[in-house]
Design a protein around this motif. Structure first.
Motif, mmCIF file in Angstrom:
data_model
loop_
_atom_site.group_PDB
_atom_site.id
_atom_site.type_symbol
_atom_site.label_atom_id
_atom_site.label_comp_id
_atom_site.label_asym_id
_atom_site.label_seq_id
_atom_site.Cartn_x
_atom_site.Cartn_y
_atom_site.Cartn_z
ATOM 1 N N CYS A 104 24.103 22.119 14.434
ATOM 2 C CA CYS A 104 24.926 22.359 13.247
ATOM 3 C C CYS A 104 24.515 21.346 12.178
ATOM 4 O O CYS A 104 24.346 20.163 12.495
ATOM 5 C CB CYS A 104 26.397 22.187 13.605
ATOM 6 S SG CYS A 104 27.483 22.184 12.170
ATOM 7 N N VAL B 203 26.223 19.945 10.054
ATOM 8 C CA VAL B 203 27.269 18.942 9.872
ATOM 9 C C VAL B 203 27.479 18.126 11.155
ATOM 10 O O VAL B 203 27.494 16.890 11.130
ATOM 11 C CB VAL B 203 28.605 19.614 9.456
ATOM 12 C CG1 VAL B 203 29.685 18.551 9.240
ATOM 13 C CG2 VAL B 203 28.405 20.458 8.208
ATOM 14 N N CYS B 204 27.620 18.809 12.287
ATOM 15 C CA CYS B 204 28.020 18.136 13.529
ATOM 16 C C CYS B 204 26.852 17.781 14.446
ATOM 17 O O CYS B 204 27.051 17.107 15.458
ATOM 18 C CB CYS B 204 28.988 19.007 14.317
ATOM 19 S SG CYS B 204 30.278 19.737 13.320
ATOM 20 N N HIS C 280 29.573 27.691 13.069
ATOM 21 C CA HIS C 280 30.135 26.733 14.016
ATOM 22 C C HIS C 280 31.638 27.005 14.162
ATOM 23 O O HIS C 280 32.486 26.249 13.676
ATOM 24 C CB HIS C 280 29.867 25.299 13.556
ATOM 25 C CG HIS C 280 30.061 24.302 14.669
ATOM 26 N ND1 HIS C 280 29.988 22.958 14.489
ATOM 27 C CD2 HIS C 280 30.340 24.484 15.981
ATOM 28 C CE1 HIS C 280 30.209 22.343 15.643
ATOM 29 N NE2 HIS C 280 30.430 23.267 16.563
ATOM 30 N N CYS D 127 33.143 22.762 12.803
ATOM 31 C CA CYS D 127 33.430 22.541 11.392
ATOM 32 C C CYS D 127 33.503 23.831 10.588
ATOM 33 O O CYS D 127 33.899 23.829 9.432
ATOM 34 C CB CYS D 127 32.367 21.628 10.801
ATOM 35 S SG CYS D 127 30.748 22.428 10.809
HETATM 36 ZN ZN LIG Z 1 29.664 21.952 12.798
#
Ligand SMILES: [Zn+2]
Ligand SMILES: Cc1cc2nc3c(=O)[nH]c(=O)nc-3n(C[C@H](O)[C@H](O)[C@H](O)COP(=O)(O)OP(=O)(O)OC[C@H]3O[C@@H](n4cnc5c(N)ncnc54)[C@H](O)[C@@H]3O)c2cc1C
Lengths: 407, 89
Positions: B7, B9-10, B59, B63
């Motif tokens: 991801c 972001v994560c 995701h 997120c």
């Molecule tokens: Zn994420």
């Protein structure tokens, strides 16, 4: 498999440089179409090309469930005819297909599901297919092992009961059809991969194989989970298909406890007891497309949890074997059967998802008629590819909450 | 061999946290002059690639970000973008 011994269906044939029809895929649909082409239409100069061995695909991996209680009026008559054909084919092929019409029970876990079942049952009854709505107590009377307590994840409200369905021995269908094909002169070529489909001036002219080129005016693409990839990579034709791995497993053999096929949409789980005593069980597909046919811990756990809930007598029973195969899913859960569009002489029979076993008898018969005459039989007309661009999707699922690859 | 996805972001997470969003088919076709055929192509039609394909993921249990990545459909593993795609977002 490829040893010195003669295959069950006859001697190995030489690959000729031309055939009246070439069928890609030695699965259920390819074998059935070839059988009917030769037997009903006198088109005996037919080659079946099989990349590995006959039955390598879904044909040898499915859980062998047959039934005719589909949801829409276009689908029910086709599946009814397929179901009615098992005893006929058993005689005709002179091969024991081990049809065990033990009946199917489709569990409902909410009042909304019961309502949806009423609609499906009305459609079935209208088309002369036996199907009834029963309550939880009646289901328990039919299947005493069932847990009808209100204290489980998805309590059972009732079931759709379809007595004429059941189980047919899937390998026997492959062998019986192969024997029938060979008897009528069809050539079965194993270890012969189709690598290209040739056309000129809008007409099919041949097929390239790993063992050389074949001239032919007719090609049927019936390669199961591989069909959509073949259509795009050989011809540039995209299909509304997602290919996902679907897994199944059997437990150790048990004394007789289950004499119906029982399935549950909410639990994503179905089970029946084979004649050997094993509980054969399957579930939903992987949530993303893949061609691995691999098994996953995720799924084994899911299956054990689901079965422990609604068939609690199976708690502690061991799984003995697990395997996977491919399911080619369409957005409306109905197959694509089409021909002569956009290329004359090109026929396709794919998108069967996990319904390609129960349908193969009747579909073989109608696809053969289509290929022999060039005209689409009435029964197959609703299944053409252009229904997607015409926004005429079939309603084989009661509700699409999310549009996902398994739809 | 379990699927993990990265991801934006994560970072790298268990594949079951994500929802598959389909093959990447480029930008949504313009409304103007849109034919049913082109729309159907965008919405329903797939290449069903046996090998590496670019695809959409969300995701879902994280997120919520939507992103594209590459995966080998014969191994069910996320892979690096092919050379030609390098530098593209
Ligand atoms: Zn994420
Ligand atoms: C685990 C599982 C459970 C299932 N359960 C059921 C069920 O209970 N009831 C039901 O109705 N259906 C079920 N199905 C679905 C059913 O098995 C399939 O829909 C059916 O087998 C499709 O038949 P087919 O002939 O189109 O393809 P297949 O039987 O898959 O045969 C296709 C053949 O094409 C060959 N091939 C591929 N590419 C090429 C090439 N380039 N050249 C030559 N040959 C090629 C393959 O090797 C394969 O042998 C299940 C499937 C699976 C995997």
């Amino acid at each position: 498999m490829f040893g010195k011994r003669k295959p069950l269906w006859g001697t190995k044939k030489r690959l000729k440089s031309s055939y009246d029809a070439v069928i890609i895929g030695g699965g259920l649909h390819g074998l059935a179409a070839a059988y009917y082409l030769a037997k009903e239409h006198g088109l005996t100069d037919v080659a079946i090309l099989e990349k590995r061995y006959i039955g390598f695909g879904g044909a040898g991996r499915n859980t062998a469930i047959v039934r005719a209680n589909q949801r829409t009026q276009e689908n029910v008559p086709l599946y009814k005819e397929a179901l009615d054909l098992w005893p006929v084919l058993t005689k005709e092929l002179n091969f024991n297909l081990m049809f065990n019409n033990c009946g199917n029970l489709n569990l409902m876990h909410s009042e909304a599901a019961m309502k949806a079942a009423r609609m499906t049952i009305a459609t079935a009854q209208f088309h002369g297919v036996e199907s009834h709505l029963i309550d939880a107590k009646e289901a328990k009377a039919l299947v005493p092992a069932l847990n009808i307590s209100e204290d489980i994840t998805f309590p059972i409200h009732g079931a759709m009961y379809h007595p004429p369905g059941g189980i047919v021995r899937h390998d026997a269908v492959v062998w019986g059809l192969a024997k029938g094909c060979a008897k009528h002169g069809v050539h079965i070529h194993q270890q012969t991969e189709a690598t290209g489909i040739l056309s000129a001036g809008g007409r099919i002219t041949g097929v390239d194989t790993a063992r050389g080129r074949i001239q032919t005016p007719r090609v049927l693409v019936s390669a199961g989970g591989y069909s959509a990839g073949i259509m795009y990579h050989m011809l540039g034709i995209k299909l509304p298909i997602s290919v996902l791995t679907i897994q199944a497993m059997v437990t150790q053999p048990l004394k007789p406890i289950l004499d119906h096929v029982v399935s549950s949409g909410a639990y994503h789980c179905y089970a029946n007891q084979t004649l050997k005593g094993e509980i054969a069980t399957g579930a939903h597909m992987d949530p993303w497309p893949n061609y691995t046919t691999q098994n996953t811990a995720h799924y084994i756990k899911h299956q054990a949890e689901a079965l422990s809930d609604w068939l609690p007598c199976l708690r502690g029973v061991k799984f003995m074997r697990i395997w996977g195969g491919l399911a080619d899913m369409t957005p409306d859960m109905a197959p694509v059967m089409d021909g002569n569009d956009p290329i004359d002489g090109l026929y396709m029979d794919c998108g069967w998802g996990y319904f390609g076993f129960k349908s193969c008898s009747a579909v073989g018969k109608y696809m053969a008629e289509y290929m022999a005459t060039g005209n689409c039989p009435e029964m197959l007309k609703p299944f053409h590819l252009r229904r997607y661009e015409n926004h005429r999707l079939m309603g084989e699922t009661a509700a699409l909450v999310n549009y996902t690859p398994d739809n | 061999m379990a699927l993990t996805l990265t991801c934006p972001v994560c970072g790298k997470r268990n594949g079951y946290e994500f929802r598959y969003g389909g093959e990447d088919k480029g930008p949504r076709p313009a409304e103007e002059g849109l034919t049913p055929r082109a729309w159907c192509d965008y919405v329903h039609m797939n290449t069903c690639t046996v090998g590496i394909q670019k695809e959409w993921w969300c995701h879902r249990d994280g997120c919520g970000a939507w992103f594209t990545t590459f995966r080998d459909t014969t191994k069910n593993l996320e892979v690096k973008p092919p050379e030609a795609e390098n530098g593209q977002a």
